[in-house]
Design a protein around this motif. Structure first.
Motif, PDB file in Angstrom:
ATOM      1  N   LEU A  87       0.810  -1.219   0.000  1.00 20.17           N
ATOM      2  CA  LEU A  87       0.000   0.000   0.000  1.00 20.17           C
ATOM      3  C   LEU A  87       0.842   1.267   0.000  1.00 20.17           C
ATOM      4  CD1 LEU A  87      -2.663  -1.036   2.680  1.00 20.17           C
ATOM      5  CD2 LEU A  87      -2.866  -1.164   0.185  1.00 20.17           C
ATOM      6  N   GLU A  88       2.164   1.126  -0.167  1.00 18.53           N
ATOM      7  CA  GLU A  88       3.011   2.308  -0.064  1.00 18.53           C
ATOM      8  C   GLU A  88       2.788   3.289  -1.216  1.00 18.53           C
ATOM      9  OE1 GLU A  88       5.482  -0.757  -2.297  1.00 18.53           O
ATOM     10  OE2 GLU A  88       4.036  -0.692  -0.651  1.00 18.53           O
ATOM     11  N   GLY A  89       2.200   2.829  -2.323  1.00 22.26           N
ATOM     12  CA  GLY A  89       1.985   3.707  -3.468  1.00 22.26           C
ATOM     13  C   GLY A  89       0.754   4.582  -3.361  1.00 22.26           C
ATOM     14  N   HIS A 115       1.121  18.482  -9.720  1.00 27.00           N
ATOM     15  CA  HIS A 115       1.607  18.061  -8.409  1.00 27.00           C
ATOM     16  C   HIS A 115       1.322  16.579  -8.222  1.00 27.00           C
ATOM     17  CE1 HIS A 115      -2.514  19.218  -6.370  1.00 27.00           C
ATOM     18  NE2 HIS A 115      -2.671  18.464  -7.414  1.00 27.00           N
ATOM     19  N   GLU A 116       1.676  16.081  -7.032  1.00 28.45           N
ATOM     20  CA  GLU A 116       1.493  14.662  -6.718  1.00 28.45           C
ATOM     21  C   GLU A 116       0.896  14.521  -5.337  1.00 28.45           C
ATOM     22  OE1 GLU A 116       4.102  10.477  -6.513  1.00 28.45           O
ATOM     23  OE2 GLU A 116       5.108  12.413  -6.720  1.00 28.45           O
ATOM     24  N   HIS A 117      -0.141  13.715  -5.232  1.00 25.48           N
ATOM     25  CA  HIS A 117      -0.762  13.436  -3.935  1.00 25.48           C
ATOM     26  C   HIS A 117      -1.752  12.296  -4.107  1.00 25.48           C
ATOM     27  CE1 HIS A 117      -4.727  15.270  -4.915  1.00 25.48           C
ATOM     28  NE2 HIS A 117      -3.995  15.991  -5.739  1.00 25.48           N
ATOM     29  N   ALA A 118      -2.213  11.737  -3.001  1.00 25.08           N
ATOM     30  CA  ALA A 118      -3.232  10.694  -3.041  1.00 25.08           C
ATOM     31  C   ALA A 118      -4.547  11.298  -3.517  1.00 25.08           C
ATOM     32  CB  ALA A 118      -3.397  10.061  -1.667  1.00 25.08           C
ATOM     33  N   HIS A 119      -5.237  10.629  -4.461  1.00 21.62           N
ATOM     34  CA  HIS A 119      -6.485  11.161  -4.987  1.00 21.62           C
ATOM     35  C   HIS A 119      -7.335  10.046  -5.584  1.00 21.62           C
ATOM     36  CE1 HIS A 119      -3.724  11.021  -8.438  1.00 21.62           C
ATOM     37  NE2 HIS A 119      -4.806  10.818  -9.183  1.00 21.62           N
ATOM     38  N   VAL A 120      -8.591  10.360  -5.799  1.00 22.32           N
ATOM     39  CA  VAL A 120      -9.498   9.527  -6.584  1.00 22.32           C
ATOM     40  C   VAL A 120      -9.917  10.347  -7.799  1.00 22.32           C
ATOM     41  CG1 VAL A 120     -10.335   8.240  -4.582  1.00 22.32           C
ATOM     42  CG2 VAL A 120     -11.532  10.318  -5.307  1.00 22.32           C
ATOM     43  N   HIS A 121     -10.501   9.710  -8.762  1.00 18.04           N
ATOM     44  CA  HIS A 121     -10.926  10.423  -9.967  1.00 18.04           C
ATOM     45  C   HIS A 121     -12.276  11.093  -9.701  1.00 18.04           C
ATOM     46  CE1 HIS A 121      -8.181   7.972 -12.862  1.00 18.04           C
ATOM     47  NE2 HIS A 121      -7.521   8.781 -12.071  1.00 18.04           N
ATOM     48  N   ASP A 122     -12.211  12.423  -9.527  1.00 11.30           N
ATOM     49  CA  ASP A 122     -13.413  13.213  -9.273  1.00 11.30           C
ATOM     50  C   ASP A 122     -13.403  14.411 -10.212  1.00 11.30           C
ATOM     51  OD1 ASP A 122     -11.453  14.857  -8.220  1.00 11.30           O
ATOM     52  OD2 ASP A 122     -12.016  14.539  -6.135  1.00 11.30           O
ATOM     53  N   HIS A 153      -6.518  10.482 -17.500  1.00  7.31           N
ATOM     54  CA  HIS A 153      -6.696   9.084 -17.917  1.00  7.31           C
ATOM     55  C   HIS A 153      -5.479   8.247 -17.547  1.00  7.31           C
ATOM     56  CE1 HIS A 153     -10.342  10.018 -20.150  1.00  7.31           C
ATOM     57  NE2 HIS A 153      -9.713  11.068 -20.666  1.00  7.31           N
ATOM     58  N   HIS A 154      -5.715   6.949 -17.419  1.00  3.59           N
ATOM     59  CA  HIS A 154      -4.662   5.980 -17.150  1.00  3.59           C
ATOM     60  C   HIS A 154      -4.700   4.898 -18.210  1.00  3.59           C
ATOM     61  CE1 HIS A 154      -3.619   7.275 -12.986  1.00  3.59           C
ATOM     62  NE2 HIS A 154      -4.859   7.726 -12.996  1.00  3.59           N
ATOM     63  N   ASP A 155      -3.542   4.342 -18.483  1.00  8.55           N
ATOM     64  CA  ASP A 155      -3.481   3.166 -19.331  1.00  8.55           C
ATOM     65  C   ASP A 155      -3.732   1.944 -18.464  1.00  8.55           C
ATOM     66  OD1 ASP A 155      -2.850   4.670 -21.579  1.00  8.55           O
ATOM     67  OD2 ASP A 155      -0.685   4.579 -21.147  1.00  8.55           O
ATOM     68  N   GLY A 156      -4.873   1.324 -18.640  1.00  9.78           N
ATOM     69  CA  GLY A 156      -5.214   0.170 -17.835  1.00  9.78           C
ATOM     70  C   GLY A 156      -5.965   0.551 -16.574  1.00  9.78           C
ATOM     71  N   LEU A 157      -6.325  -0.454 -15.788  1.00 11.77           N
ATOM     72  CA  LEU A 157      -7.085  -0.249 -14.575  1.00 11.77           C
ATOM     73  C   LEU A 157      -6.164   0.165 -13.428  1.00 11.77           C
ATOM     74  CD1 LEU A 157      -9.470  -3.352 -14.741  1.00 11.77           C
ATOM     75  CD2 LEU A 157     -10.015  -0.979 -15.336  1.00 11.77           C
ATOM     76  N   SER A 163      -6.274   1.139  -9.009  1.00  7.69           N
ATOM     77  CA  SER A 163      -7.077   1.150  -7.792  1.00  7.69           C
ATOM     78  C   SER A 163      -7.149   2.570  -7.253  1.00  7.69           C
ATOM     79  CB  SER A 163      -6.469   0.218  -6.744  1.00  7.69           C
ATOM     80  OG  SER A 163      -5.149   0.627  -6.431  1.00  7.69           O
ATOM     81  N   GLU A 164      -8.142   2.850  -6.460  1.00 10.85           N
ATOM     82  CA  GLU A 164      -8.299   4.169  -5.842  1.00 10.85           C
ATOM     83  C   GLU A 164      -8.454   4.001  -4.343  1.00 10.85           C
ATOM     84  OE1 GLU A 164     -11.587   6.147  -7.758  1.00 10.85           O
ATOM     85  OE2 GLU A 164     -10.317   6.767  -9.436  1.00 10.85           O
ATOM     86  N   PRO A 165      -7.853   4.959  -3.566  1.00 11.12           N
ATOM     87  CA  PRO A 165      -7.044   6.091  -4.035  1.00 11.12           C
ATOM     88  C   PRO A 165      -5.671   5.645  -4.506  1.00 11.12           C
ATOM     89  CG  PRO A 165      -7.021   6.016  -1.658  1.00 11.12           C
ATOM     90  CD  PRO A 165      -7.982   4.939  -2.098  1.00 11.12           C
ATOM     91  N   HIS A 166      -5.025   6.481  -5.290  1.00 12.80           N
ATOM     92  CA  HIS A 166      -3.678   6.219  -5.766  1.00 12.80           C
ATOM     93  C   HIS A 166      -2.935   7.543  -5.862  1.00 12.80           C
ATOM     94  CE1 HIS A 166      -6.128   6.764  -9.502  1.00 12.80           C
ATOM     95  NE2 HIS A 166      -5.159   7.650  -9.729  1.00 12.80           N
ATOM     96  N   SER A 167      -1.623   7.459  -6.034  1.00 13.38           N
ATOM     97  CA  SER A 167      -0.812   8.674  -6.085  1.00 13.38           C
ATOM     98  C   SER A 167       0.128   8.613  -7.279  1.00 13.38           C
ATOM     99  CB  SER A 167      -0.001   8.823  -4.787  1.00 13.38           C
ATOM    100  OG  SER A 167       0.862   9.943  -4.852  1.00 13.38           O
ATOM    101  N   HIS A 168       0.226   9.705  -8.001  1.00 16.66           N
ATOM    102  CA  HIS A 168       1.192   9.848  -9.091  1.00 16.66           C
ATOM    103  C   HIS A 168       1.224  11.324  -9.476  1.00 16.66           C
ATOM    104  CE1 HIS A 168      -1.990  10.376 -12.167  1.00 16.66           C
ATOM    105  NE2 HIS A 168      -2.666   9.549 -11.392  1.00 16.66           N
ATOM    106  N   TRP A 169       2.240  11.710 -10.220  1.00 19.43           N
ATOM    107  CA  TRP A 169       2.342  13.082 -10.696  1.00 19.43           C
ATOM    108  C   TRP A 169       1.276  13.300 -11.762  1.00 19.43           C
ATOM    109  CZ3 TRP A 169       5.331  16.720  -8.501  1.00 19.43           C
ATOM    110  CH2 TRP A 169       5.440  17.958  -9.153  1.00 19.43           C
ATOM    111  N   HIS A 170       0.474  14.348 -11.632  1.00 20.99           N
ATOM    112  CA  HIS A 170      -0.599  14.581 -12.602  1.00 20.99           C
ATOM    113  C   HIS A 170      -0.774  16.071 -12.853  1.00 20.99           C
ATOM    114  CE1 HIS A 170      -2.414  14.489  -8.557  1.00 20.99           C
ATOM    115  NE2 HIS A 170      -3.222  15.435  -9.003  1.00 20.99           N
ATOM    116  N   ARG A 171      -1.468  16.383 -13.916  1.00 20.54           N
ATOM    117  CA  ARG A 171      -1.651  17.761 -14.367  1.00 20.54           C
ATOM    118  C   ARG A 171      -3.124  18.120 -14.327  1.00 20.54           C
ATOM    119  NH1 ARG A 171       0.744  21.527 -18.110  1.00 20.54           N
ATOM    120  NH2 ARG A 171      -0.826  22.599 -19.385  1.00 20.54           N
ATOM    121  N   HIS A 172      -3.414  19.305 -13.794  1.00 21.56           N
ATOM    122  CA  HIS A 172      -4.777  19.843 -13.805  1.00 21.56           C
ATOM    123  C   HIS A 172      -4.877  20.888 -14.910  1.00 21.56           C
ATOM    124  CE1 HIS A 172      -6.032  18.123  -9.881  1.00 21.56           C
ATOM    125  NE2 HIS A 172      -4.755  18.246  -9.588  1.00 21.56           N
TER     126      HIS A 172
END
Length: 357
Positions: free
Chosen positions: A65-67, A305-312, A318-322, A324-333
């Protein structure tokens, strides 16, 4: 487009749970203070928090669960160092020096300055939005805390009082600087803060002649520290992520009342009119904050930025493939304009003029 959950969730429950755990740690520590040197106990509490969170972090890693949370980055190091310095070292040191030079009643009263320092710095320095309802609610909560600790002596601004006020200022700075780290893993931050601050306080206490207590007392102090400092701090940082420093600080100011109620139960202390009046004032302040509805049309600029989030509504990438939520990665708003109830969280730190909403 509107969000699918209440703007009160999960920030407000997290802030209140943090206050409950921290408030409970005061009367529980009182059970130990007669047998353990106060400075040494501070070290045991922080070290217990750090070591307990080491186990949590290890268990989380073992479960894969560290991710879920964003890791600390090299750019976070200055903020983390400042948080440990102000919150884990200078704050406790100034508090103990101050308590040794002033009365317990005066010290208890002056400790309420932490909430005021946290909110003042958040509003005046970091420009978090505030309206009259919030100011009135914060004033009621702080008035309740002052009423709770008032003994008739008042707060003496002698050297001891000034040192305690300095400790509160350090913790106010700590709380606001921690907001800078609120997108990163709170367990990792609280773990490092507890290990570093606990070790240094423990070494300093032993160096001035404090004697180690028995294993049972050390274990009890470590458990109180894990829950009242470690878990409480993790919840506080998660609340910062959703509420900002000022509102989290206001909810956290309920901790003295929670500690007083628990003291009544543990030590069979008398329920006084002072306690009832303090509870009424704090209840009024809590209601004013819970009744806040900050809603207006606002613009989101481009943000990465990067932080734990769900798709809201705020996370529509978008992600390539399935995943799990919540998850964390660098993303752009991408830029967005919309209207919905919100707090000054990670995505709503735009400027405001002071007004009623």
């Amino acid at each position: 487009m509107s969000v699918t959950h209440s703007h009160l969730w999960p920030g407000v429950p997290l802030a209140l749970a943090s206050a409950v755990l921290f408030g409970a740690s005061a009367p529980l520590s009182k059970l130990l203070i007669g047998s353990v040197d106060p400075w040494l106990l501070a070290g045991i509490l922080y070290l217990g928090a750090g070591l307990g969170l080491v186990l949590v972090h290890g268990g989380r890693t073992a479960l894969g669960l560290e991710g879920v949370e964003a890791p600390l980055r090299q750019c976070d190091a200055p903020w983390l160092a400042a948080v440990i310095l102000f919150g884990g070292l200078l704050g406790p040191l100034l508090l103990m020096l101050g308590l040794s030079r002033t009365s317990a009643a005066s010290g208890s009263l002056l400790l309420n300055l932490e909430g005021l320092a946290t909110m003042g710095i958040a509003w005046l320095v970091f420009r978090e939005n505030v309206d009259r309802r919030l100011l009135l609610g914060a004033a009621a909560i702080l008035a309740g805390a002052v009423m709770l600790s008032w003994s008739g002596e008042g707060a003496r601004l002698d050297l001891g009082g000034l040192l305690i006020a300095g400790a509160c200022l350090c913790w106010g700075i700590d709380n606001n600087l921690t907001r800078k780290l609120s997108s990163a893993d709170p367990v990792q931050i609280a773990m490092l803060k507890g290990l570093v601050a606990g070790t240094i306080n423990l070494v300093l206490a032993l160096s001035v002649g404090a004697a180690l207590p028995g294993g049972g007392l050390i274990a009890a102090g470590a458990v109180v520290g894990f829950l009242g400092v470690g878990v409480s701090l993790v919840m506080f940082m998660l609340a910062l992520r959703h509420l900002g420093a000022a509102r989290t600080g206001a909810y956290f100011s309920l901790a003295p009342f929670i500690g007083a109620v628990l003291a009544v139960l543990l030590f069979r202390e008398t329920v006084t009119a002072q306690l009832v009046l303090a509870g009424a004032l704090m209840g009024l302040g809590l209601w004013l904050h819970l009744a806040e509805r900050h809603e207006h049309e606002h613009v989101h600029e481009v943000l990465e930025h990067e932080h734990a989030h769900v798709h809201d509504d705020h996370h529509r990438h978008h992600h390539d493939g399935l995943v799990s939520e919540p998850h964390s990665h660098w993303h752009r708003h991408e830029p967005m304009r919309h209207k919905h109830p919100h707090y000054p969280d990670l995505h709503h730190r735009h400027e405001h003029e002071m007004r009623n909403h």
